[in-house]
Design a protein around this motif. Sequence first.
Motif, PDB file in Angstrom:
ATOM      1  N   ASP A  81       0.815  -1.218   0.000  1.00  0.00           N
ATOM      2  CA  ASP A  81       0.000   0.000   0.000  1.00  0.00           C
ATOM      3  C   ASP A  81       0.853   1.274   0.000  1.00  0.00           C
ATOM      4  O   ASP A  81       0.333   2.380   0.193  1.00  0.00           O
ATOM      5  CB  ASP A  81      -0.931   0.004   1.221  1.00  0.00           C
ATOM      6  CG  ASP A  81      -0.147  -0.098   2.527  1.00  0.00           C
ATOM      7  OD1 ASP A  81       1.063  -0.412   2.473  1.00  0.00           O
ATOM      8  OD2 ASP A  81      -0.752   0.148   3.585  1.00  0.00           O
ATOM      9  N   THR A  83       3.934   3.935  -1.808  1.00  0.00           N
ATOM     10  CA  THR A  83       4.424   4.412  -3.107  1.00  0.00           C
ATOM     11  C   THR A  83       5.903   4.770  -2.974  1.00  0.00           C
ATOM     12  O   THR A  83       6.359   5.164  -1.905  1.00  0.00           O
ATOM     13  CB  THR A  83       3.632   5.634  -3.588  1.00  0.00           C
ATOM     14  OG1 THR A  83       3.727   6.682  -2.616  1.00  0.00           O
ATOM     15  CG2 THR A  83       2.169   5.288  -3.807  1.00  0.00           C
ATOM     16  N   LYS A 113       7.085  -3.941  -3.337  1.00  0.00           N
ATOM     17  CA  LYS A 113       5.707  -4.377  -3.549  1.00  0.00           C
ATOM     18  C   LYS A 113       4.757  -3.212  -3.766  1.00  0.00           C
ATOM     19  O   LYS A 113       3.612  -3.394  -4.171  1.00  0.00           O
ATOM     20  CB  LYS A 113       5.240  -5.206  -2.351  1.00  0.00           C
ATOM     21  CG  LYS A 113       6.025  -6.502  -2.158  1.00  0.00           C
ATOM     22  CD  LYS A 113       5.559  -7.264  -0.942  1.00  0.00           C
ATOM     23  CE  LYS A 113       6.381  -8.539  -0.748  1.00  0.00           C
ATOM     24  NZ  LYS A 113       5.975  -9.269   0.484  1.00  0.00           N
ATOM     25  N   GLY A 114       5.232  -1.995  -3.476  1.00  0.00           N
ATOM     26  CA  GLY A 114       4.383  -0.822  -3.633  1.00  0.00           C
ATOM     27  C   GLY A 114       4.299  -0.355  -5.081  1.00  0.00           C
ATOM     28  O   GLY A 114       4.826  -0.995  -5.993  1.00  0.00           O
ATOM     29  N   LYS A 115       3.620   0.780  -5.281  1.00  0.00           N
ATOM     30  CA  LYS A 115       3.454   1.337  -6.618  1.00  0.00           C
ATOM     31  C   LYS A 115       4.453   2.468  -6.844  1.00  0.00           C
ATOM     32  O   LYS A 115       4.768   3.235  -5.941  1.00  0.00           O
ATOM     33  CB  LYS A 115       2.033   1.878  -6.787  1.00  0.00           C
ATOM     34  CG  LYS A 115       0.966   0.807  -6.751  1.00  0.00           C
ATOM     35  CD  LYS A 115      -0.408   1.414  -6.955  1.00  0.00           C
ATOM     36  CE  LYS A 115      -1.498   0.330  -6.936  1.00  0.00           C
ATOM     37  NZ  LYS A 115      -2.848   0.921  -7.106  1.00  0.00           N
ATOM     38  N   ASN A 117       5.575   6.007  -7.930  1.00  0.00           N
ATOM     39  CA  ASN A 117       4.964   7.337  -8.014  1.00  0.00           C
ATOM     40  C   ASN A 117       6.102   8.344  -8.143  1.00  0.00           C
ATOM     41  O   ASN A 117       6.824   8.618  -7.190  1.00  0.00           O
ATOM     42  CB  ASN A 117       4.127   7.622  -6.765  1.00  0.00           C
ATOM     43  CG  ASN A 117       3.388   8.954  -6.863  1.00  0.00           C
ATOM     44  OD1 ASN A 117       3.828   9.880  -7.537  1.00  0.00           O
ATOM     45  ND2 ASN A 117       2.256   9.044  -6.181  1.00  0.00           N
TER      46      ASN A 117
END
Length: 435
Positions: A81, A83, A113-115, A117
């Motif tokens: 969860d 960035t 594992k995050g996104k 950005n």
Amino acid sequence: EITSLLSLYGGQFSGEQEIRVNSPFWILNISSEEMARGLMKRTVCAKSIFELWGHGRSAGELYSSLKNYPMDKMLPYLQPDSTYKVHIHTFNKTLTQAQKIEKIDALEFLPFKGKVNLKNPEHIFWILEDYGMDPNNVPEEPFRLYFGRWVHGQRELIESYSVKKRHFIGNTSMDACLSFIMANHGRVKPNDVVYDPFVGTGGLLISSAHFGAYVCGTDIDYNTIHGLGKASRKNQKWRGPDENIRANLRQYGLEKYYLDALVSDSSRPIWRKGMLFDAIITDPPYGIREATRRTGSQKEMVKSAERSTENPIFVSSNYHLSDIFFDLLKFAAEYLVMGGRLVYWLPIYRPEYTEEIIPRHPCLKLISNCEQMLSSHTSRRLITMEKVKEFKDQDQNSYLLDGQYMPYRGHNSFREKYFSGVTKRIAKEEKDNQK
């Protein structure tokens, strides 16, 4: 500066001294992230601080180091969860975008594992590469590589205190960056009392007050202390009614830390015994753009009184450069608290400079000696000294010469071979530059 702040906040340099000396990247041992942030909120010499996850002399060494970094320390910043983004910084070399992407892709073994950005990430990771200090001899591969999580940066401090935006300035108002460096060398902390015996327009008081210290100063120039006379700002003839040191501190919301500024001759005692300061931070006049003056002798005062009854006391006479520094060290030895620091600038003519030129006192230990180049032949040294011995009567007139402390007998015997002509040479260079 970093060494002083580490001694104030805790922490130390890594044992890998070659990195510290030959690279802009330094490895520090700091016990907590909170301490690291505290250090970065003060420094103006460092750009950023990172939590180091791995480093090596090659890409292979870096990757091995990263694989050995404890997973439990990584995981809080790699959650699904969250960035993030990865930034690459190379010192002394420019990489193409394709090369940067290739280096980032090589880190795919890390469990991100995050996104991604790129505009506003929660966590920023940096790859730092050191290609040496010689721009004419850039190696193909970096000397050192580092990877870490960005923790804190500090560059806004200098801009927000820029002299260009300051309400009250003089001909020699100290640059904001140098002013904060001096306060950090002095290890100024909240509730300290900091004193400047050549206060001028109070530029050095501002940086100390920013760090929560109570500040005061003295100067022989009545007009400067009271904000009178000709203005130093372009297109302004006279100083305004509210141009003074207090107004400068008020401008930055620091007026509550301002004790006072007095008209006084730094060569004469005005303080009662036991009046102790936590730090003395100053920029003595060199006689170039600011005159070196002190009140005249008793004989000169009597002659002045015979000529005029309006101001019989204030008679100025020459203040030799050697006397200025001797009086400054003697004052610091007597009025600093134990462990308190004296920080001041010493003008140097480089072709004749030796380590022996630095004035010494038996109560003060030399902590650092940093050079700021002014021209090919002239510079000034930022001298930091710490009080390590209680002042006694026998230390009243002591100075160091040829490894021994000798009684002071006036400027002719106090480092005359070093200081004679320094001011004239620097003044001549300044005039030549103006032409």
